[in-house]
Design an enzyme around this catalytic site. Structure first.
Site, PDB file in Angstrom:
ATOM      1  N   GLY A  63       0.988  -1.135   0.005  1.00  0.00           N
ATOM      2  CA  GLY A  63       0.106   0.156   0.131  1.00  0.00           C
ATOM      3  C   GLY A  63       0.890   1.148  -0.022  1.00  0.00           C
ATOM      4  O   GLY A  63       0.499   2.243   0.610  1.00  0.00           O
ATOM      5  N   GLY A  64       1.905   1.217  -0.764  1.00  0.00           N
ATOM      6  CA  GLY A  64       2.755   2.317  -0.718  1.00  0.00           C
ATOM      7  C   GLY A  64       2.548   3.587  -1.641  1.00  0.00           C
ATOM      8  O   GLY A  64       3.404   4.398  -1.809  1.00  0.00           O
ATOM      9  N   GLY A  65       1.389   3.672  -2.205  1.00  0.00           N
ATOM     10  CA  GLY A  65       0.952   4.708  -3.089  1.00  0.00           C
ATOM     11  C   GLY A  65       0.273   5.567  -2.568  1.00  0.00           C
ATOM     12  O   GLY A  65      -0.295   6.629  -3.512  1.00  0.00           O
ATOM     13  N   SER A  73      -2.293  -0.217  15.219  1.00  0.00           N
ATOM     14  CA  SER A  73      -2.941   0.926  15.327  1.00  0.00           C
ATOM     15  C   SER A  73      -3.346   1.143  16.681  1.00  0.00           C
ATOM     16  O   SER A  73      -3.441   0.268  17.508  1.00  0.00           O
ATOM     17  CB  SER A  73      -4.407   0.791  14.531  1.00  0.00           C
ATOM     18  OG  SER A  73      -5.241   1.773  15.177  1.00  0.00           O
ATOM     19  N   ALA A  76      -7.707  -7.360  14.345  1.00  0.00           N
ATOM     20  CA  ALA A  76      -6.563  -7.757  13.636  1.00  0.00           C
ATOM     21  C   ALA A  76      -5.393  -6.736  14.273  1.00  0.00           C
ATOM     22  O   ALA A  76      -4.184  -7.352  14.244  1.00  0.00           O
ATOM     23  CB  ALA A  76      -6.894  -7.385  12.289  1.00  0.00           C
ATOM     24  N   TYR A  96     -11.496  -5.181  12.654  1.00  0.00           N
ATOM     25  CA  TYR A  96     -10.183  -4.305  12.344  1.00  0.00           C
ATOM     26  C   TYR A  96      -9.209  -4.191  13.548  1.00  0.00           C
ATOM     27  O   TYR A  96      -8.102  -4.336  13.507  1.00  0.00           O
ATOM     28  CB  TYR A  96     -10.218  -2.892  12.073  1.00  0.00           C
ATOM     29  CG  TYR A  96      -9.166  -1.799  11.725  1.00  0.00           C
ATOM     30  CD1 TYR A  96      -8.101  -1.897  10.776  1.00  0.00           C
ATOM     31  CD2 TYR A  96      -9.160  -0.967  12.755  1.00  0.00           C
ATOM     32  CE1 TYR A  96      -7.352  -1.340  10.489  1.00  0.00           C
ATOM     33  CE2 TYR A  96      -8.122   0.236  12.534  1.00  0.00           C
ATOM     34  CZ  TYR A  96      -7.245   0.014  11.572  1.00  0.00           C
ATOM     35  OH  TYR A  96      -6.192   0.905  11.293  1.00  0.00           O
TER      36      TYR A  96
HETATM   37  N1  LIG Z   1      -4.787   6.714   8.979  1.00  0.00           N
HETATM   38  C1  LIG Z   1      -4.824   6.419  10.285  1.00  0.00           C
HETATM   39  O1  LIG Z   1      -5.521   7.225  11.185  1.00  0.00           O
HETATM   40  C2  LIG Z   1      -4.392   5.271  10.924  1.00  0.00           C
HETATM   41  C3  LIG Z   1      -3.557   4.277  10.201  1.00  0.00           C
HETATM   42  N2  LIG Z   1      -3.198   3.288  10.747  1.00  0.00           N
HETATM   43  C4  LIG Z   1      -2.519   2.115   9.822  1.00  0.00           C
HETATM   44  O2  LIG Z   1      -1.604   2.854   8.908  1.00  0.00           O
HETATM   45  C5  LIG Z   1      -1.496   1.956   7.739  1.00  0.00           C
HETATM   46  C6  LIG Z   1      -1.756   2.828   6.785  1.00  0.00           C
HETATM   47  O3  LIG Z   1      -3.216   3.481   6.931  1.00  0.00           O
HETATM   48  P1  LIG Z   1      -3.655   4.680   6.029  1.00  0.00           P
HETATM   49  O4  LIG Z   1      -2.546   5.350   5.051  1.00  0.00           O
HETATM   50  O5  LIG Z   1      -4.648   5.464   6.628  1.00  0.00           O
HETATM   51  O6  LIG Z   1      -4.636   3.723   4.967  1.00  0.00           O
HETATM   52  P2  LIG Z   1      -4.956   4.009   3.484  1.00  0.00           P
HETATM   53  O7  LIG Z   1      -6.366   3.188   3.549  1.00  0.00           O
HETATM   54  O8  LIG Z   1      -5.158   5.464   3.246  1.00  0.00           O
HETATM   55  O9  LIG Z   1      -3.937   3.237   2.651  1.00  0.00           O
HETATM   56  C7  LIG Z   1      -3.905   1.819   2.668  1.00  0.00           C
HETATM   57  C8  LIG Z   1      -3.213   1.633   1.396  1.00  0.00           C
HETATM   58  O10 LIG Z   1      -3.462   0.054   1.241  1.00  0.00           O
HETATM   59  C9  LIG Z   1      -3.781  -0.259  -0.047  1.00  0.00           C
HETATM   60  N3  LIG Z   1      -4.756  -1.439   0.048  1.00  0.00           N
HETATM   61  C10 LIG Z   1      -5.686  -1.445   0.924  1.00  0.00           C
HETATM   62  N4  LIG Z   1      -6.292  -2.942   0.782  1.00  0.00           N
HETATM   63  C11 LIG Z   1      -5.437  -3.449  -0.112  1.00  0.00           C
HETATM   64  C12 LIG Z   1      -5.373  -4.582  -0.857  1.00  0.00           C
HETATM   65  N5  LIG Z   1      -6.087  -5.793  -0.478  1.00  0.00           N
HETATM   66  N6  LIG Z   1      -4.371  -5.032  -1.698  1.00  0.00           N
HETATM   67  C13 LIG Z   1      -3.489  -4.067  -1.989  1.00  0.00           C
HETATM   68  N7  LIG Z   1      -3.104  -2.733  -1.452  1.00  0.00           N
HETATM   69  C14 LIG Z   1      -4.228  -2.557  -0.555  1.00  0.00           C
HETATM   70  C15 LIG Z   1      -4.830   0.917  -0.302  1.00  0.00           C
HETATM   71  O11 LIG Z   1      -5.010   1.027  -1.720  1.00  0.00           O
HETATM   72  C16 LIG Z   1      -3.639   2.186   0.119  1.00  0.00           C
HETATM   73  O12 LIG Z   1      -2.837   2.354  -0.742  1.00  0.00           O
HETATM   74  C17 LIG Z   1      -2.628   0.912   8.088  1.00  0.00           C
HETATM   75  O13 LIG Z   1      -1.916  -0.470   8.268  1.00  0.00           O
HETATM   76  C18 LIG Z   1      -3.516   1.362   9.003  1.00  0.00           C
HETATM   77  O14 LIG Z   1      -4.056   0.240   9.787  1.00  0.00           O
HETATM   78  C19 LIG Z   1      -3.302   2.989  12.131  1.00  0.00           C
HETATM   79  C20 LIG Z   1      -3.818   4.003  12.819  1.00  0.00           C
HETATM   80  C21 LIG Z   1      -4.236   5.150  12.458  1.00  0.00           C
HETATM   81  O1  LIG Z   2      -6.497   2.614  12.966  1.00  0.00           O
HETATM   82  C1  LIG Z   2      -7.101   3.886  12.591  1.00  0.00           C
HETATM   83  O2  LIG Z   2      -7.825   4.071  11.547  1.00  0.00           O
HETATM   84  C2  LIG Z   2      -7.462   4.824  13.905  1.00  0.00           C
HETATM   85  O3  LIG Z   2      -7.203   4.701  14.707  1.00  0.00           O
HETATM   86  C3  LIG Z   2      -8.422   6.053  13.295  1.00  0.00           C
HETATM   87  C4  LIG Z   2      -8.185   6.849  14.661  1.00  0.00           C
HETATM   88  O4  LIG Z   2      -7.463   6.757  15.688  1.00  0.00           O
HETATM   89  C5  LIG Z   2      -9.616   6.775  15.014  1.00  0.00           C
HETATM   90  O5  LIG Z   2     -10.676   6.501  14.719  1.00  0.00           O
HETATM   91  C6  LIG Z   2      -9.795   7.628  16.586  1.00  0.00           C
HETATM   92  O6  LIG Z   2     -11.194   7.794  17.153  1.00  0.00           O
END
Ligand SMILES: NC(=O)C1=CN([C@@H]2O[C@H](COP(=O)(O)OP(=O)(O)OC[C@H]3O[C@@H](n4cnc5c(N)ncnc54)[C@H](O)[C@@H]3O)[C@@H](O)[C@H]2O)C=CC1
Ligand SMILES: O=C(O)C(=O)C[C@H](O)C(=O)CO
Length: 261
Positions: A24-26, A152, A168, A165
């Site tokens: 998911g690096g894009g 998370s 996991a 979620y």
């Molecule tokens: N944004 C936030 O507030 C938080 C994010 N995280 C964690 O950080 C990481 C990144 O989060 P975000 O950038 O917010 O997520 P996002 O949803 O914005 O991006 C995730 C990326 O993974 C890709 N992806 C999703 N499902 C896929 C699949 N089946 N096959 C291939 N690629 C897939 C998406 O296309 C995207 O590029 C995740 O592991 C998330 O759980 C944890 C806590 C908070």
């Molecule tokens: O993993 C996530 O996505 C989050 O944790 C998002 C935020 O922390 C959130 O939902 C805060 O209430």
């Protein structure tokens, strides 16, 4: 903030030329990670479901080096393994794996079907495990490596609204500790990184209401929302030999939420 404004503050010299694989690096935090590793002179390969060529163009223009994008749904484990092999062929054995791709789709426990459970676990946990498995031998042969598994704080906060979620996310930390033990004799370090609420474009568009943002900020010690680039230096540190004796840990970057609520 546009991706082009992201600038990690630290330089980790051992990451120059390192072979890095990011799921998911894009987009979102993953795009900031691709940018951050390229900024260190690393060779970056990443997978995602949708076309990322425009982002790759932008990265090439910024860094003079193009990330290798391989279109792949990480729930297709043979395709994920094949992408990892292609990246190793192009860049050398992967010495940093970042399991970043996930899906925090909101749901109620009462709505969860077996099919939803399996799909959510396939993205948020199963793919993480099999990516770790797929890089192990190459890292051993290379004399070691670093795996960073995104978790998370949502499960530590006991958040409602996405119980599969959070299940996991908690599993990722347990898996991280077990794999750290199993891979440690190959000098492979396995750590988790648990962000707080990071305001990606997707979070802003899909989940971030003014009320929830204010309530979340009230729980942070530091009164500023996190941006994707706030996570980058922590990942670079975990990838680098700067953290060479750190494994089996979960690094929290959340502005100080956990334990303060
Ligand atoms: N944004 C936030 O507030 C938080 C994010 N995280 C964690 O950080 C990481 C990144 O989060 P975000 O950038 O917010 O997520 P996002 O949803 O914005 O991006 C995730 C990326 O993974 C890709 N992806 C999703 N499902 C896929 C699949 N089946 N096959 C291939 N690629 C897939 C998406 O296309 C995207 O590029 C995740 O592991 C998330 O759980 C944890 C806590 C908070
Ligand atoms: O993993 C996530 O996505 C989050 O944790 C998002 C935020 O922390 C959130 O939902 C805060 O209430």
């Amino acid at each position: 903030m546009p991706v082009s404004d992201i600038s990690p503050t630290a330089t980790f010299h051992d990451l120059k030329e390192a072979s890095v694989f990011i799921t998911g690096g894009g987009s979102g935090i993953g795009a900031a990670l691709t940018d951050g590793f390229l900024g260190q002179g690393a060779k970056v390969a990443f997978v995602g479901r949708s076309d990322a060529n425009r982002f790759c163009d932008e990265m090439q223009e910024k860094h003079g080096q193009r990330p290798l994008f391989i279109q792949c749904d990480i729930t297709d484990i043979p395709a994920l393994k094949s992408a990892i092999n292609s990246a190793a062929t192009a860049h050398g054995p992967i010495t940093t794996l970042v399991n970043n791709a996930a899906n925090d789709l909101r749901h109620k426990a009462s709505e969860v079907t077996e099919e939803f459970w399996d799909k959510a676990m396939a993205i948020n946990l199963k793919a993480y495990f099999f990516a770790c498995q797929a890089v192990e031998q190459g890292m051993r042969a290379a004399g070691g490596g670093s795996i960073i598994n995104f978790s998370s704080i949502s499960y530590m906060m006991g958040n409602a609204g996405y119980p599969v979620y959070t299940t996991a996310n908690s599993g990722i930390n347990g898996m991280t500790r077990s794999l750290a033990r199993e891979f440690g004799d190959g000098a492979i370090r396995v750590n988790a990184l648990a962000p707080g609420w990071v305001l990606t474009q997707k979070q802003k568009e899909m989940w971030a209401t003014p009320e929830d943002l204010a309530a979340h900020l009230a729980r942070q010690c530091l009164k500023e929302h996190l941006a994707p680039q706030d996570i980058v230096d922590g990942v670079l540190f975990l990838a680098s030999k700067a953290s060479r004796m750190m494994t089996g840990q979960a690094l929290v970057i959340d502005g100080g939420v956990v334990g303060t609520g």
